[in-house]
Design a protein around this motif. Sequence first.
Motif, PDB file in Angstrom:
ATOM      1  N   MET A   1      36.067   5.486  -1.179  1.00 15.71           N
ATOM      2  CA  MET A   1      35.132   6.596  -0.973  1.00 15.71           C
ATOM      3  C   MET A   1      33.948   6.176  -0.110  1.00 15.71           C
ATOM      4  N   TRP A   2      33.447   4.973  -0.352  1.00 15.80           N
ATOM      5  CA  TRP A   2      32.302   4.469   0.409  1.00 15.80           C
ATOM      6  C   TRP A   2      32.656   4.301   1.881  1.00 15.80           C
ATOM      7  N   THR A   3      33.812   3.706   2.156  1.00 13.73           N
ATOM      8  CA  THR A   3      34.231   3.490   3.550  1.00 13.73           C
ATOM      9  C   THR A   3      34.499   4.812   4.246  1.00 13.73           C
ATOM     10  N   GLU A   4      35.229   5.707   3.582  1.00 13.33           N
ATOM     11  CA  GLU A   4      35.536   6.995   4.198  1.00 13.33           C
ATOM     12  C   GLU A   4      34.267   7.793   4.455  1.00 13.33           C
ATOM     13  N   PHE A   5      33.304   7.707   3.546  1.00 16.29           N
ATOM     14  CA  PHE A   5      32.044   8.414   3.745  1.00 16.29           C
ATOM     15  C   PHE A   5      31.333   7.905   4.993  1.00 16.29           C
ATOM     16  N   ILE A   6      31.244   6.587   5.140  1.00 19.54           N
ATOM     17  CA  ILE A   6      30.572   6.021   6.315  1.00 19.54           C
ATOM     18  C   ILE A   6      31.348   6.339   7.586  1.00 19.54           C
ATOM     19  N   VAL A   7      32.670   6.167   7.539  1.00 21.08           N
ATOM     20  CA  VAL A   7      33.484   6.367   8.741  1.00 21.08           C
ATOM     21  C   VAL A   7      33.438   7.817   9.196  1.00 21.08           C
ATOM     22  N   PHE A   8      33.663   8.753   8.263  1.00 21.34           N
ATOM     23  CA  PHE A   8      33.721  10.157   8.656  1.00 21.34           C
ATOM     24  C   PHE A   8      32.357  10.674   9.107  1.00 21.34           C
ATOM     25  N   LEU A   9      31.283  10.237   8.436  1.00 20.88           N
ATOM     26  CA  LEU A   9      29.967  10.682   8.868  1.00 20.88           C
ATOM     27  C   LEU A   9      29.593  10.059  10.208  1.00 20.88           C
ATOM     28  N   SER A  10      30.020   8.798  10.434  1.00 19.54           N
ATOM     29  CA  SER A  10      29.798   8.181  11.748  1.00 19.54           C
ATOM     30  C   SER A  10      30.570   8.926  12.829  1.00 19.54           C
ATOM     31  N   LEU A  11      31.824   9.289  12.513  1.00 21.60           N
ATOM     32  CA  LEU A  11      32.602  10.067  13.481  1.00 21.60           C
ATOM     33  C   LEU A  11      31.951  11.416  13.754  1.00 21.60           C
TER      34      LEU A  11
END
Length: 741
Positions: free
Chosen positions: A174-184
């Motif tokens: 969840m932490w990685t997906e949150f950072i990745v998707f918000l960065s995208l």
Amino acid sequence: MASALDEDTQQSLAAGRESAKAFLRSIQKDLQKVFIVFLLGFLGTFWALRIYVWDFLKAVTEANMTPEIAEQTEIIAQTPFEVILLQAKIGLIIGGIFALPPLIYFARDELRARGMWPQSPVPRWKIAAIGLLGAGLFTVGVAYGVYAFFPIMFSFLAGFGLEAGLQPTYSIVMWTEFIVFLSLSFGLAGQMPLLVTGLSYSGIVPYETFRDKWRYAVVAIFVFGALFSPPDPFTQLMWAFPLIALYGFSLYLAKVVVTAKRSSDRIDVAAAVRNHWNVVAGAGVLGGGVLYAFYEYGGRTGANDLLRWAGSDWRFLPPGEGLGLDPVTAAGVYAVGWALAFAFVATLWAVYRDLDTTSPGSQYGDPTALDVSELDAAGVLAAPDEPFVEMTEEESVALAGAALEADAPEKARAILDRYDAIADLSGDGDGSSDGGDSDGASGSSAGGSGGSGGLADDVGDRTSRASSTFLSELTEGDDDDDDIGGYYTDLRFIFDSLRSRSFRIVAVFGGVMALAFTWLYLGGLATVRADLEARVPAEVDGGINIITLHPVEALIFMVKFSVLLGLIAVFPVVLYYAWPALRERGFVAGRLRQVYVWTGALFAGLIGGFALGYGYIAPGIIGWLVTDAADANMIITYQVSDFLWLVIFTTIGIGFLADIPVAMVLLNKAGVPYEALRGRWREVTVGILLFAAVFTPADVITMFMMTVPLMAAYGVGLGVLFLVTFGGRRNLSPPAEIVGR
């Protein structure tokens, strides 16, 4: 067995298969190269995640945290293979992205043969320039999110969670997906200039639409930021201001390319700089001066004080510190950089100015591109016919309404007269519009100070006629109450009765939602958690440890709970305003005072059930669960959303269960017979499932755990009604008219 697909569908699928085969055959010899690129991207991403990326993301997360908060923030893996599967998934995605450009390149001949590649050669420098601009904007967007937005946001989220007694223990997925998707999202937002410019240049969305609807864009940016960023104002402004500035830059680029296209003019940057050399040079001097004043006259100190007040650990360092440069050299480098930046902005203005003022009307090489909203009344009357030929009645009414709002009734009358004249010539007029005299000039003058009221009525009549076209076609010939047209008419009548009070309804809903969220945000969440934990049996050591697996999990719960309370609060208001219309259309029976009975009975059941749940049921269930886990020597760690929804279900949920039989009795009193409530149990079940899917965690078991008690309460309500109505033989009120339809 006959095929389920018709002949046209089968032919389309066969053509698609042949296209795919031809495509693969054309690149068969190059697939090995594409696969090698994919494999390099996959392995490189897999290696980078193991060696560098996890540590980098952890550093970004803790960059703005105090040492105390950072020490309690943890990243955990919930399953044995979670980390390696996450690395493989990210590697596959990155590898596919890496392999896509060579795949398209090797297939260019086949794509060109099928009309999916530009037939005329495109200069490579243009492709390279667009690619570099897109990559640069994407990189800047991601860098802003990673280095500026995330450190402040994670510091707030972790600090808020600890204050509420919630342990920031994030799931690595969840932490990685949150950072990745918000960065995208930041990177894709950076593509806004290319998107807006491309749509405007191609004519898919006119430039004027982006320009005139900028207010909606600003509102959308703030709403999106409010949903996907913490609720503190500083973080929301950090989200919104860069995107608003980017939207303004997008409008500038779109204006330049569209103006150049419409006027067949060429963009000559050098000539624009020569024509406005004084402005460009002055902007450069101003940029250097701003930098000098920032360091010499207290600007750095003031900015650092503001950052300290906002809770950020970032500071503006003295010139050269951290770069290995002496202060004088560093100040010179900074001054040159700012001077170039200001000069660049001035150059953009110079290009825009020269394009916009090449010659009167040259920006409208195409008459249909004329923006009627920019003209005055005389300009509307003198404009060519093409814009009005392309105009619909809804558009003419909108333009006239905007002119009235801008206190320009002569322009509004001129727009309506020109549209009516074109419509009459084309045979589209129905003779019903009496927007003005046949003489456009006299109509324009009549729409002056003395006739503004009649003009406003005319615009209103046209608006009503235009907006009712679709509705009249939908319900035409559907006056029979047995079909969908009759029900649609009833519902539209009821909703129309609420529309005039919509502001009050929205105000009540928004006010209650805001109060509930503010209470939770300012300590209510911690208060409820501490109170319930105090009721845990004393033999359980350490109490209950509640963790947040997702960075914004607690905020999402607070929003959902606040929406739920807002809906509860607004229900009696909606019922009060809708009751006369409901009674007139035969949905209910009884006078308006019935609303007070409904409100009192339902709120009494809700409050009574809540008191019972909070005082006895919730502590009993939570205590039993905690004791059972402690007796098994387990570490008690609950996810915040699961724990808090358990609290809601065992407190307010008891009130809902109590309200279901009460509501069924009230419905029977309002004219819904016992037989109708008993025969509609399937529809009720579907409605409860939909409600549970929205207001429960994303878990099927939890959804059914909520659905079963609600259906049981519905069954209790049927039993109560069976007794009260003697098996349906004596309803509390005669059946409403709608029941017989």
